[in-house]
Design an enzyme around this catalytic site. Structure first.
Site, mmCIF file in Angstrom:
data_model
loop_
_atom_site.group_PDB
_atom_site.id
_atom_site.type_symbol
_atom_site.label_atom_id
_atom_site.label_comp_id
_atom_site.label_asym_id
_atom_site.label_seq_id
_atom_site.Cartn_x
_atom_site.Cartn_y
_atom_site.Cartn_z
ATOM 1 N N ILE A 301 0.855 -1.193 0.000
ATOM 2 C CA ILE A 301 0.000 0.000 0.000
ATOM 3 C C ILE A 301 0.886 1.236 0.000
ATOM 4 O O ILE A 301 0.623 2.212 -0.679
ATOM 5 C CB ILE A 301 -0.913 0.039 1.250
ATOM 6 C CG1 ILE A 301 -1.811 -1.188 1.303
ATOM 7 C CG2 ILE A 301 -1.724 1.315 1.276
ATOM 8 C CD1 ILE A 301 -2.618 -1.291 2.583
ATOM 9 N N THR A 303 5.206 2.569 0.772
ATOM 10 C CA THR A 303 6.574 2.348 1.228
ATOM 11 C C THR A 303 7.064 3.667 1.786
ATOM 12 O O THR A 303 7.302 4.610 1.043
ATOM 13 C CB THR A 303 7.492 1.944 0.051
ATOM 14 O OG1 THR A 303 6.821 0.945 -0.698
ATOM 15 C CG2 THR A 303 8.816 1.431 0.529
ATOM 16 N N VAL A 308 6.949 -0.395 5.598
ATOM 17 C CA VAL A 308 6.236 -0.756 4.387
ATOM 18 C C VAL A 308 4.876 -1.266 4.843
ATOM 19 O O VAL A 308 4.795 -2.055 5.786
ATOM 20 C CB VAL A 308 6.972 -1.867 3.621
ATOM 21 C CG1 VAL A 308 6.162 -2.365 2.451
ATOM 22 C CG2 VAL A 308 8.307 -1.365 3.124
ATOM 23 N N VAL A 309 3.809 -0.785 4.212
ATOM 24 C CA VAL A 309 2.483 -1.253 4.591
ATOM 25 C C VAL A 309 1.938 -2.124 3.461
ATOM 26 O O VAL A 309 1.924 -1.711 2.306
ATOM 27 C CB VAL A 309 1.538 -0.069 4.896
ATOM 28 C CG1 VAL A 309 0.168 -0.566 5.292
ATOM 29 C CG2 VAL A 309 2.125 0.807 5.986
ATOM 30 N N ASP A 454 3.759 13.424 15.113
ATOM 31 C CA ASP A 454 3.914 13.491 13.655
ATOM 32 C C ASP A 454 2.528 13.663 13.037
ATOM 33 O O ASP A 454 2.218 13.108 11.994
ATOM 34 C CB ASP A 454 4.596 12.212 13.138
ATOM 35 C CG ASP A 454 5.098 12.365 11.704
ATOM 36 O OD1 ASP A 454 5.146 13.509 11.210
ATOM 37 O OD2 ASP A 454 5.435 11.348 11.074
#
Ligand code: ADP
Ligand code: MN
Length: 568
Positions: A301, A303, A308-309, A454
């Site tokens: 999905i 990077t 990484v997803v 964040d």
């Protein structure tokens, strides 16, 4: 598959088909030819039909069945992979049963081929091992009990691997033996030079610098020590001599070639781990599929710099495991990168978070990555308990965090950054997003005792008209020595975003900050940051002065002794 009668058998064969139904000539005839029944048969006694029926019929089709062949092949490969994994220490022997069928399901043609690559690597590893083992055997057989031995180590794929297995003692004696053999070989070829530095042969003085001798010695070194990829030719049939100059040039070349090959190798290794999907991570994912925690792992999905997803489908698991929630059909698998560069700069979030203080060690950076994943899990649990929309934690395995997927039908929800709001100040969608974002930052601070650290339009997903907060691995508690700086930065990020989108009557970053923590700011930007930093320093001193905090006592005690310990 073409058979005797010209018939072609098509399709998979599930169960043995009764003989009568096949078009193939059976191996054992169903009934003997009439002519020989009861008579003397030249081929020997033929059994009666009743006796024939007792024999299990074996059809040629069964024997030649590709299905049978491939199932045998799978079985063999399965055992092989198991063996390699155990040998490489990646897998515990007979731990929860590594099953190759899981690998196959992942490596089906519709998916990506990375698992093929992994299997290929494993097979190569095994092949190298067997190849080296074979050479070792040849070497042993050839050398036998002879004092002069031949070594094939230059031809081995991995000359050290054999030694790794043996004990240190064996290794030492092996080395000694080799050195002794070399010495013996040289001794035969060259005269021993005594301490005086020369020897007289046929009234001529021969020193160790003698051209013929050093030429032979150089040739010997080239033949013995150079790697096999450097073609040295066959030097045995003539008196080969190489000058020092030639030898040195060859040596420099062979060294640079060797370096080049290692460099190439290193680069490849690095690029795979850059993707956060090193061999170990991929194995862990296979295991998750194998254990049916995940049904499938699909593509990437996102990077990012730190993770990484991946998109995955949840499987079905009995409830007695360490599951926190039921596995959703759609999952996001966040794999924290095992390359450490990005994390070095972010030490501060975790180092000063008292919840993780004891376990933070500079010595073991890999463990710190696990801490990041763990921190994200704890923070998400806390946020979701407060009822703030966020992904649900499904499972944590080292640096792999499985979350519920925010989105529908494989389509991830967009970040606020990607949502197309109308430019109209009164756009209800834009206003709703703003209000929800303010609600998130407020409740994070007041109810969860957390500062995101964040928070921005990149870490809020817009799904079914709701804002979901994500990426909370770096979130800290307000007591963090730099917590208020992080909070101010979050305020600046989100207010700037909504201001740019055209919203007018909204908080300023400073007014939002004050409304949250009650700390007044006189200026903005760098000025405000300075004020906050001064405040944090005072606050830290105040904290240390509090007698009930045991670490403050330790700190003061160290200070009074003149010790150079840093503040806890
Ligand atoms: P990073 O540290 O790389 O920024 P994030 O947690 O922000 O990691 O995830 C990166 C991206 O992956 C997000 O911007 C979002 O698009 C996607 N993503 C992360 N978690 C989920 C989730 N649970 N569902 C859907 N998409 C997600
Ligand atoms: Mn992010």
């Amino acid at each position: 598959m073409s058979c005797q009668g010209g018939t072609t058998v098509e399709g998979p064969i599930e169960t043995p088909v009764p003989l009568s139904a096949t078009n193939l000539p059976p191996v054992v005839p169903a009934s003997p030819p009439n002519a020989v029944v009861g008579g003397k048969c030249p081929w020997g006694q033929i059994k009666s039909p009743a006796a024939v029926a007792e024999i299990t019929p074996v059809s040629l089709r069964d024997i030649m069945s590709e299905q049978l062949a491939s199932s045998l092949q799978i079985e063999e490969e399965e055992n092989l992979v198991k063996e390699i994994l155990v040998a490489e220490g990646i897998e515990q022997p007979a731990a929860d049963g590594f099953d190759l069928t899981a690998l196959q399901s992942i490596s089906s043609p519709s998916d990506d081929c990375s698992s093929d690559f992994l299997i290929a690597q494993m097979l190569q590893m095994q092949y190298n091992k067997e190849h080296d083992h074979g050479l070792k055997k040849v070497e042993e057989k050839f050398n036998g009990a002879s004092k002069v031995s031949v070594s094939l180590s230059n031809y081995m794929m991995n000359p050290c691997s054999e030694e790794e297995d043996s004990s240190d003692e064996e290794m030492d004696s092996g080395k000694k033996k080799k050195a002794w053999d070399k010495f013996e070989a040289h001794e035969k070829a060259f005269p021993v030079i005594p301490r005086c530095g020369y020897v007289k042969i046929d009234n001529e003085m021969v020193t160790k610098h003698d051209v013929t001798m050093s030429g032979r010695r150089n040739a010997c070194k080239v033949m013995e020590n150079f790697p096999p990829c450097i073609h040295t030719g066959d030097g045995a049939s003539f008196d080969m001599q190489l000058s020092n100059k030639v030898y040195n040039t060859l040596k420099v070349y062979s060294k640079s070639e060797d370096d080049r090959r290692t460099r190439l190798h290193e680069k490849k290794e690095k690029s795979t781990s850059e993707m956060a999907m090193d061999a170990k991570t991929r194995l862990m994912l296979y295991k998750l599929v194998n254990n049916q925690i995940l049904e499938n792992v699909y593509g990437v999905i996102s990077t990012g710099k730190e993770a990484v997803v991946l998109y995955a489908n949840g499987g079905s698991v009995p409830s007695d495991t360490e599951m926190l929630v039921e596995i959703p059909k759609e999952c996001a698998v966040k794999v924290f990168k095992t390359t450490l560069n990005e994390f070095k700069t972010r030490d501060k979030y975790i180092k000063d978070d008292y919840r993780f203080k004891d376990r933070f060690s500079k010595q073991n950076p890999r463990k710190i990555i696990h801490l990041w994943a763990e921190k994200e899990m704890h923070n998400l649990n806390r946020i979701s308990k407060a009822g703030i929309p966020c992904p649900q934690v499904v499972l944590l395995k080292k640096h792999i965090l499985i979350l519920s997927f925010i989105g529908t039908d494989m389509k991830p929800a967009p970040m606020l950054k990607e949502v197309r709001f109308s430019k109209d100040e009164d756009d209800p969608v834009l206003n709703s997003a703003y209000n929800q974002t303010i609600d998130i930052i407020t409740r994070l601070y007041k109810e969860c005792n957390l500062i995101h650290g964040d928070l921005s339009e990149y870490n809020i997903l817009w799904h079914e008209s709701k804002c979901y907060v994500i990426d909370v691995s770096q979130a800290v508690e307000p007591s963090h020595p730099h917590g208020l700086e992080f909070l101010y930065r979050d305020c600046v990020n989100i207010i700037n975003f909504f201001a740019k989108k055209g919203l007018k009557h909204i908080h300023t970053p400073e007014s939002l900050f004050t409304s949250l923590c009650g700390f007044d700011l006189d200026g903005s930007g760098a000025e405000a940051v300075n004020q906050i930093q001064d405040y944090e320093k005072d606050h830290e001193l105040l904290t240390f002065a509090k007698p009930e905090k045991p670490f403050a006592f330790d700190y003061c005690w160290e200070q009074s002794k003149g010790g150079a310990s840093s503040p806890p």
